[in-house]
Design an enzyme around this catalytic site. Structure first.
Site, mmCIF file in Angstrom:
data_model
loop_
_atom_site.group_PDB
_atom_site.id
_atom_site.type_symbol
_atom_site.label_atom_id
_atom_site.label_comp_id
_atom_site.label_asym_id
_atom_site.label_seq_id
_atom_site.Cartn_x
_atom_site.Cartn_y
_atom_site.Cartn_z
ATOM 1 N N LYS A 63 0.852 -1.200 0.000
ATOM 2 C CA LYS A 63 0.000 0.000 0.000
ATOM 3 C C LYS A 63 0.879 1.238 0.000
ATOM 4 O O LYS A 63 1.527 1.568 0.988
ATOM 5 C CB LYS A 63 -0.905 0.062 1.230
ATOM 6 C CG LYS A 63 -1.938 1.169 1.092
ATOM 7 C CD LYS A 63 -2.356 1.781 2.418
ATOM 8 C CE LYS A 63 -1.630 3.041 2.780
ATOM 9 N NZ LYS A 63 -1.910 4.210 1.948
ATOM 10 N N GLU A 122 10.677 1.590 9.783
ATOM 11 C CA GLU A 122 11.613 2.710 9.619
ATOM 12 C C GLU A 122 10.834 3.977 9.887
ATOM 13 O O GLU A 122 9.957 4.363 9.122
ATOM 14 C CB GLU A 122 12.244 2.716 8.233
ATOM 15 C CG GLU A 122 13.472 3.630 8.238
ATOM 16 C CD GLU A 122 14.070 3.839 6.872
ATOM 17 O OE1 GLU A 122 14.195 2.873 6.121
ATOM 18 O OE2 GLU A 122 14.378 5.003 6.570
ATOM 19 N N GLU A 131 10.321 15.735 15.256
ATOM 20 C CA GLU A 131 10.583 15.661 13.820
ATOM 21 C C GLU A 131 9.696 16.680 13.105
ATOM 22 O O GLU A 131 8.470 16.553 13.104
ATOM 23 C CB GLU A 131 10.294 14.250 13.295
ATOM 24 C CG GLU A 131 10.689 14.106 11.848
ATOM 25 C CD GLU A 131 10.485 12.699 11.299
ATOM 26 O OE1 GLU A 131 9.391 12.147 11.483
ATOM 27 O OE2 GLU A 131 11.412 12.161 10.687
HETATM 28 P P1 NDP Z 1 2.063 8.287 8.172
HETATM 29 O O1 NDP Z 1 2.939 7.526 9.090
HETATM 30 O O2 NDP Z 1 0.637 8.439 8.541
HETATM 31 O O3 NDP Z 1 2.108 7.636 6.684
HETATM 32 C C1 NDP Z 1 3.004 6.663 6.240
HETATM 33 C C2 NDP Z 1 2.256 5.517 5.569
HETATM 34 O O4 NDP Z 1 1.424 4.877 6.535
HETATM 35 C C3 NDP Z 1 1.313 5.960 4.456
HETATM 36 O O5 NDP Z 1 1.260 4.983 3.439
HETATM 37 C C4 NDP Z 1 -0.009 6.036 5.180
HETATM 38 O O6 NDP Z 1 -1.102 5.974 4.311
HETATM 39 C C5 NDP Z 1 0.080 4.823 6.061
HETATM 40 N N1 NDP Z 1 -0.841 4.803 7.190
HETATM 41 C C6 NDP Z 1 -1.535 5.829 7.747
HETATM 42 N N2 NDP Z 1 -2.292 5.392 8.777
HETATM 43 C C7 NDP Z 1 -2.078 4.056 8.878
HETATM 44 C C8 NDP Z 1 -2.551 3.039 9.750
HETATM 45 N N3 NDP Z 1 -3.429 3.273 10.717
HETATM 46 N N4 NDP Z 1 -2.093 1.786 9.578
HETATM 47 C C9 NDP Z 1 -1.193 1.492 8.624
HETATM 48 N N5 NDP Z 1 -0.729 2.417 7.747
HETATM 49 C C10 NDP Z 1 -1.148 3.676 7.883
HETATM 50 O O7 NDP Z 1 2.734 9.681 7.943
HETATM 51 P P2 NDP Z 1 2.059 11.046 7.485
HETATM 52 O O8 NDP Z 1 1.894 11.000 6.014
HETATM 53 O O9 NDP Z 1 0.842 11.352 8.299
HETATM 54 O O10 NDP Z 1 3.200 12.077 7.918
HETATM 55 C C11 NDP Z 1 3.245 12.534 9.256
HETATM 56 C C12 NDP Z 1 4.662 12.661 9.733
HETATM 57 O O11 NDP Z 1 5.302 11.401 9.668
HETATM 58 C C13 NDP Z 1 5.552 13.561 8.911
HETATM 59 O O12 NDP Z 1 5.370 14.887 9.249
HETATM 60 C C14 NDP Z 1 6.914 13.028 9.279
HETATM 61 O O13 NDP Z 1 7.311 13.589 10.494
HETATM 62 C C15 NDP Z 1 6.680 11.551 9.448
HETATM 63 N N6 NDP Z 1 7.067 10.745 8.263
HETATM 64 C C16 NDP Z 1 8.229 10.063 8.293
HETATM 65 C C17 NDP Z 1 8.633 9.341 7.196
HETATM 66 C C18 NDP Z 1 9.917 8.593 7.183
HETATM 67 O O14 NDP Z 1 10.472 8.361 6.104
HETATM 68 N N7 NDP Z 1 10.427 8.147 8.327
HETATM 69 C C19 NDP Z 1 7.843 9.298 5.965
HETATM 70 C C20 NDP Z 1 6.588 9.997 6.057
HETATM 71 C C21 NDP Z 1 6.235 10.700 7.171
HETATM 72 P P3 NDP Z 1 -1.824 7.341 3.854
HETATM 73 O O15 NDP Z 1 -0.784 8.171 3.185
HETATM 74 O O16 NDP Z 1 -2.830 6.853 2.925
HETATM 75 O O17 NDP Z 1 -2.371 7.961 5.087
#
Ligand code: NDP
Length: 499
Positions: free
Chosen positions: A188, A263, A395
Site C-alpha cells: 500500500k 523505519e 521531527e
Molecule cells: P504516516 O505515518 O501516517 O504515513 C506513512 C504511511 O502509513 C502511508 O502509506 C499512510 O497511508 C500509512 N498509514 C496511515 N495510517 C495508517 C494506519 N493506521 N495503519 C497502517 N498504515 C497507515 O505519515 P504522514 O503521512 O501522516 O506524515 C506525518 C509525519 O510522519 C511527517 O510529518 C513526518 O514527520 C513523518 N514521516 C516520516 C517518514 C519517514 O520516512 N520516516 C515518511 C513519512 C512521514 P496514507 O498516506 O494513505 O495515510
C-alpha cells in the site's frame, strides 16, 4: 548549447489508475476515487481507487496462494535475479514518465526525481546479486554422527506500507530485497503518491514476475494500511512513516504476532567540530536540511556545532543558504520544491512559529516562499536553540535547522543522543580519532563522517531507539525477510532410547 532535459509540462487532465492484483490491472469499478493535487501547481494530476478492506483480503489471498505454491520461492535464485535485472531495464526505459509522475505527486524537483528513479534501477540490480548471495550455514562440528544445517526460508507474505517522501526510491529499498528473499507482497503506497508504485507492478509483471507475487492496493492508511497491519494471514509487515503510525502498527500486528520492520522518524544531528573543513561542512549541512524540502527521514535537523566556531559557521551557512534555489519543481534548476500537502506545509510553519515563541533566534528564512500554490517553505535557520525546545526534539520534516553549540566532545555526544530518535548522524572533523569515537558512541543506525545522505544499496539502513526496528538494504535487507530453520541430520545408527 543547453543540453538539459526540456522543462516538462503539466498534464491537461489527471491520469487515472486502477490497482494491480494477481498480475493484472483491476478497474476502479464502483469504488470511491481520490484525486491527487500537485502540491506545487494546485491542479489534479492523478486519480486512484480507494480500495476497501475486502480488496486487501483478496490481495492477501492471492499473495498467499502465490507463496504456498512456490511459483516464486521455488525458482532458482539465478532465475529470480534475471527478473530483477529485467525490472531494472524496465525502470530505465520509463525514467521520464516515472520521474514526471513522482514530481507531480510529491512536489520534489524533477532533476531529483530523475536521480531517484535511475538510482532505483541500480538497487534492483544490486538485489539481483543479493538473491544469489543468500545462503545458510552448516555445523560440521557436532561430532561424526551429526551434521547441522541452518537454512534460510522466505518469511512468507509481506505487507508493505510506504510513505510519500520517496515513493519510488523507498519502494526500491524494499521490494527487490523482499523478492530476492522469495516472499510475496501486498503493498500500500501513500494515498498521496501511489502512481509510481502501480507502474512498478506493471514493470515487474513485464519483467516476468509471476502473477500474484507483487500486488498493490491503493487507498487510505486508516482503512487499507490498518487492514494490512492487522491481517491474520500476513507474516510480516514492513512500515515506513511516522513514529505515531508505527506505534499503531505494533499494536495491530499483535493479533498474529507478525514480524514488523519499522523505519520511522529521526531528529538527526549534524555535528561540526572546529577542525572541520568548514566550507565543505556548511555545504553538506545545507544539503542535508534542504534535500527533499527537509521531508527526509535521515535529513539533518540539528546543527550541533563547537562553540568556538559557532558564530563563523552560522554566517557561512547563512550566506550559502541564500543561494539555494526554491521554486517550481518542473524547472530543472530547482533545488527545493514544494511541501507535500497544505496541511504538512502548515505544520512546518507552525514549528517555525513555535521556535520563535520559544526564544530561538531566527537567522534565515522563517516563512512561506512565494508561489501560486503556496506550499513552499523558505529554508529556515535558527540559532540559540536549547535542547528542551520542540524544534530541537520533534521531527519537523521540513527545511528547518536549529543551531545548538557545544564545548567538548563529550557534550557533543550527549546532545546528539538526547532525543527519542536514533536514525542518522553526520560528523564533520579532520581528526580521525575524534570522528571514529563520536561515530561509535552516537546511537544512530546510519552515520556519515565528512559526508551526508550518501551511499548505495550495499549498506544497511535502519534506526536505533524510537526510529524503528530492523534493517533495509544490503544483504541484511534480504535476511530481514527470511526465517531461519535448523536441521540436525543423524548419520549411521541412532542410539535407541528404549533398550
Ligand atoms: P504516516 O505515518 O501516517 O504515513 C506513512 C504511511 O502509513 C502511508 O502509506 C499512510 O497511508 C500509512 N498509514 C496511515 N495510517 C495508517 C494506519 N493506521 N495503519 C497502517 N498504515 C497507515 O505519515 P504522514 O503521512 O501522516 O506524515 C506525518 C509525519 O510522519 C511527517 O510529518 C513526518 O514527520 C513523518 N514521516 C516520516 C517518514 C519517514 O520516512 N520516516 C515518511 C513519512 C512521514 P496514507 O498516506 O494513505 O495515510
Amino acid at each position: 548549447m543547453d543540453t538539459r532535459t526540456p522543462h516538462p509540462s503539466l498534464p491537461a487532465k489527471p491520469r487515472a489508475f486502477g490497482f494491480f492484483v494477481d498480475g493484472a490491472w483491476v478497474k476502479t469499478g464502483g469504488r470511491d476515487t481520490l484525486d491527487r493535487i500537485s502540491p506545487a501547481h494546485d491542479i489534479p494530476v492523478t486519480t486512484i481507487a480507494l480500495c476497501t478492506k475486502a480488496d486487501v483480503d483478496h490481495a492477501v489471498k492471492v499473495a498467499r496462494e502465490a507463496f504456498e505454491d512456490r511459483r516464486w520461492s521455488g525458482q532458482a535464485a539465478a532465475d529470480r535475479a534475471a527478473v530483477l535485472l529485467r525490472a531494472a531495464q524496465g525502470i530505465r526505459a520509463r525514467v521520464d514518465e516515472l520521474a514526471l509522475l513522482e514530481t507531480l505527486e510529491t512536489g520534489k524537483p524533477i532533476s531529483q526525481s530523475r536521480g531517484e528513479v535511475e538510482g532505483a534501477a541500480g538497487i534492483y540490480e544490486y538485489a539481483a546479486g543479493a538473491a544469489r548471495m543468500l545462503h545458510g550455514e552448516t555445523f560440521n562440528n557436532l561430532g561424526d554422527k551429526m551434521l547441522g544445517l541452518v537454512t534460510r526460508e522466505p518469511i512468507g507474505v509481506v505487507g508493505l506500507i510506504t510513505p510519500w517522501n520517496f515513493p519510488f526510491f523507498i519502494l526500491a529499498e524494499r521490494v527487490p530485497f523482499i523478492l530476492a528473499a522469495g516472499c510475496t507482497i501486498v503493498c500500500k503506497p501513500s494515498e498521496f503518491t501511489s502512481s509510481t508504485t502501480l507502474l512498478m507492478a506493471e514493470i515487474l509483471a513485464e519483467a516476468g514476475l509471476p502473477a500474484g507475487v507483487f500486488n498493490v492496493v491503493t487507498g487510505l492508511g486508516a482503512e487499507v494500511g490498518q487492514a494490512i497491519t492487522e491481517h491474520p494471514d500476513i507474516d510480516m509487515a514492513s512500515f515506513t512513516g511516522s513514529t505515531a503510525t508505527g506505534r499503531r502498527a505494533v499494536q495491530a500486528s499483535a493479533g498474529n504476532f507478525k514480524k514488523l520492520g519499522l523505519e520511522l522518524g529521526g531528529k538527526n544531528p549534524q555535528i561540526v567540530f572546529a577542525d572541520a573543513d568548514l566550507e565543505d561542512a556548511a555545504d553538506g549541512v545545507i544539503f542535508s536540511m534542504c534535500f527533499n524540502a527537509g521531508q527526509c527521514c535521515v535529513g539533518g535537523s540539528r546543527l550541533v556545532v563547537e562553540r568556538s566556531i559557532a558564530g563563523t559557521f552560522e554566517k557561512l551557512v547563512t550566506a550559502k543558504l541564500a543561494k539555494v534555489r526554491v521554486g517550481d519543481p518542473l524547472n530543472p534548476d530547482t533545488q527545493v520544491g514544494a511541501m507535500v500537502t497544505p496541511e504538512h506545509n502548515a505544520k512546518v510553519l507552525g514549528y517555525i512559529e513555535n521556535g520563535r515563541k520559544a526564544g530561538a533566534r531566527l537567522v534565515a528564512g522563517g516563512g512561506k516562499a512565494g508561489s501560486p500554490a503556496g506550499n513552499f517553505v523558505q529554508p529556515t535557520l535558527f540559532a540559540d536553540v536549547t535542547t528542551d525546545m520542540a524544534i530541537a526534539r520533534e521531527e519537523i520534516f521540513g527545511p528547518v535547522l536549529g543551531i545548538i553549540p557545544f564545548e567538548t566532545e563529550e557534550e557533543a555526544i550527549a546532545i546528539a543522543n538526547n532525543v527519542d530518535y536514533g536514525l542518522a548522524a553526520s560528523i564533520w572533523t579532520k581528526n580521525l580519532d575524534k570522528a571514529v569515537n563520536v561515530m561509535r558512541r552516537v546511537r544512530a543506525g546510519r552515520t556519515w563522517i565528512n559526508c551526508t545522505i550518501t551511499g548505495g544499496p550495499e549498506m544497511p539502513i535502519g534506526g536505533f531507539k524510537q526510529s524503528g526496528w530492523g534493517r533495509e538494504t544490503g544483504i541484511y535487507g534480504v535476511e530481514e525477510y527470511t526465517q531461519i530453520k535448523s536441521c540436525h541430520i543423524e548419520l549411521g545408527q541412532r542410539a535407541p532410547w528404549i533398550s
